[in-house]
Design a protein around this motif. Structure first.
Motif, short mmCIF file in Angstrom:
data_model
loop_
_atom_site.label_atom_id
_atom_site.label_comp_id
_atom_site.label_asym_id
_atom_site.label_seq_id
_atom_site.Cartn_x
_atom_site.Cartn_y
_atom_site.Cartn_z
N TYR A 19 0.84 -1.19 0.00
CA TYR A 19 0.00 0.00 0.00
C TYR A 19 0.88 1.25 0.00
O TYR A 19 0.77 2.11 -0.85
N ARG A 20 1.77 1.34 1.00
CA ARG A 20 2.65 2.51 1.09
C ARG A 20 3.77 2.23 2.09
O ARG A 20 3.56 1.58 3.10
N VAL A 21 4.94 2.74 1.79
CA VAL A 21 6.07 2.72 2.71
C VAL A 21 6.34 4.17 3.07
O VAL A 21 6.50 5.01 2.18
N THR A 22 6.38 4.46 4.36
CA THR A 22 6.63 5.82 4.82
C THR A 22 7.88 5.84 5.66
O THR A 22 8.02 5.06 6.61
N VAL A 31 15.30 10.93 -3.15
CA VAL A 31 14.03 10.32 -3.56
C VAL A 31 13.22 11.30 -4.39
O VAL A 31 12.64 10.93 -5.42
N SER A 32 13.20 12.55 -4.00
CA SER A 32 12.47 13.57 -4.75
C SER A 32 13.04 13.71 -6.17
O SER A 32 12.30 13.76 -7.15
N MET A 33 14.37 13.75 -6.27
CA MET A 33 15.01 13.86 -7.58
C MET A 33 14.73 12.62 -8.42
O MET A 33 14.40 12.71 -9.59
N PHE A 34 14.82 11.43 -7.81
CA PHE A 34 14.61 10.20 -8.55
C PHE A 34 13.17 10.08 -9.05
O PHE A 34 12.94 9.57 -10.14
N GLU A 35 12.21 10.57 -8.27
CA GLU A 35 10.82 10.53 -8.71
C GLU A 35 10.63 11.37 -9.97
O GLU A 35 9.89 11.00 -10.87
N ARG A 36 11.30 12.53 -10.01
CA ARG A 36 11.18 13.41 -11.18
C ARG A 36 11.89 12.83 -12.40
O ARG A 36 11.36 12.80 -13.50
N VAL A 37 13.11 12.34 -12.20
CA VAL A 37 13.92 11.85 -13.30
C VAL A 37 13.55 10.42 -13.69
O VAL A 37 13.60 10.05 -14.86
N GLY A 38 13.15 9.62 -12.71
CA GLY A 38 12.89 8.20 -12.93
C GLY A 38 11.85 7.92 -13.99
O GLY A 38 12.04 7.04 -14.84
N LYS A 39 10.75 8.64 -13.97
CA LYS A 39 9.69 8.39 -14.96
C LYS A 39 10.19 8.65 -16.38
O LYS A 39 9.92 7.88 -17.30
N HIS A 40 10.92 9.74 -16.54
CA HIS A 40 11.48 10.05 -17.86
C HIS A 40 12.46 8.96 -18.28
O HIS A 40 12.47 8.53 -19.43
N TRP A 41 13.27 8.51 -17.36
CA TRP A 41 14.27 7.48 -17.61
C TRP A 41 13.61 6.15 -17.97
O TRP A 41 13.98 5.50 -18.94
N LEU A 79 6.02 5.36 -1.99
CA LEU A 79 7.11 5.69 -1.07
C LEU A 79 6.99 7.15 -0.69
O LEU A 79 7.03 8.03 -1.54
N LYS A 80 6.82 7.40 0.59
CA LYS A 80 6.78 8.76 1.12
C LYS A 80 7.98 8.92 2.04
O LYS A 80 8.18 8.11 2.94
N VAL A 81 8.77 9.96 1.82
CA VAL A 81 9.94 10.23 2.64
C VAL A 81 9.82 11.63 3.21
O VAL A 81 9.64 12.59 2.47
#
Length: 131
Positions: free
Chosen positions: A27-30, A42-52, A77-79
């Motif tokens: 469901y979710r990992v916090t 994590v914030s950077m990877f979320e933005r770049v990851g989808k494009h990648w 994933l919430k950090v």
């Protein structure tokens, strides 16, 4: 999970191939009180990851199929960095926070300058705690 997060990560290693194919199993990992570096990564990877990831299967998956797959993963994933308690309160059940506080509560000894400790007590309506 609260006391031994690294042990939990080691144990999840066995199920990751399954979860990768079926993200709805989790469901979710916090993660809260995370170091700022982890939060930024994590914030950077979320933005770049989808494009990648979009470039991994050129011509094999349509844009709408890709977007549907990404929606399954969004928010899993919430950090939260240390001190973001108002955001954590909206993402984690109160009993989870209370249990975490019980497990990490400072009981005795001095607290060094710049350190933060926690204490918790479960209050009922109209009750107050003295610190």
């Amino acid at each position: 999970i609260l006391l031994h997060p690294l042990l939990w990560l080691k144990q999840t290693h066995a199920i990751l191939p399954i979860v990768k194919c079926y993200p709805e199993l989790i469901y979710r990992v916090t993660i809260f009180n995370a170091p700022p570096a982890l939060t930024h990564f994590v914030s950077m990877f979320e933005r770049v990851g989808k494009h990648w990831f979009r470039g991994w299967f050129p011509g094999e998956i349509t844009e709408s199929e890709f977007d549907d797959e990404m929606r399954k993963i969004d928010g899993k994933l919430k950090v939260f960095s240390a001190g973001e308690w108002s955001e954590v309160a909206g993402a984690v059940a109160l009993k989870v926070l209370w249990r975490w506080s019980q497990c990490t509560q400072h009981h005795e000894g001095d607290v060094g300058a710049g350190l933060v400790v926690n204490r918790s007590v479960w209050l009922k309506q109209n009750e107050r705690a003295k610190w």
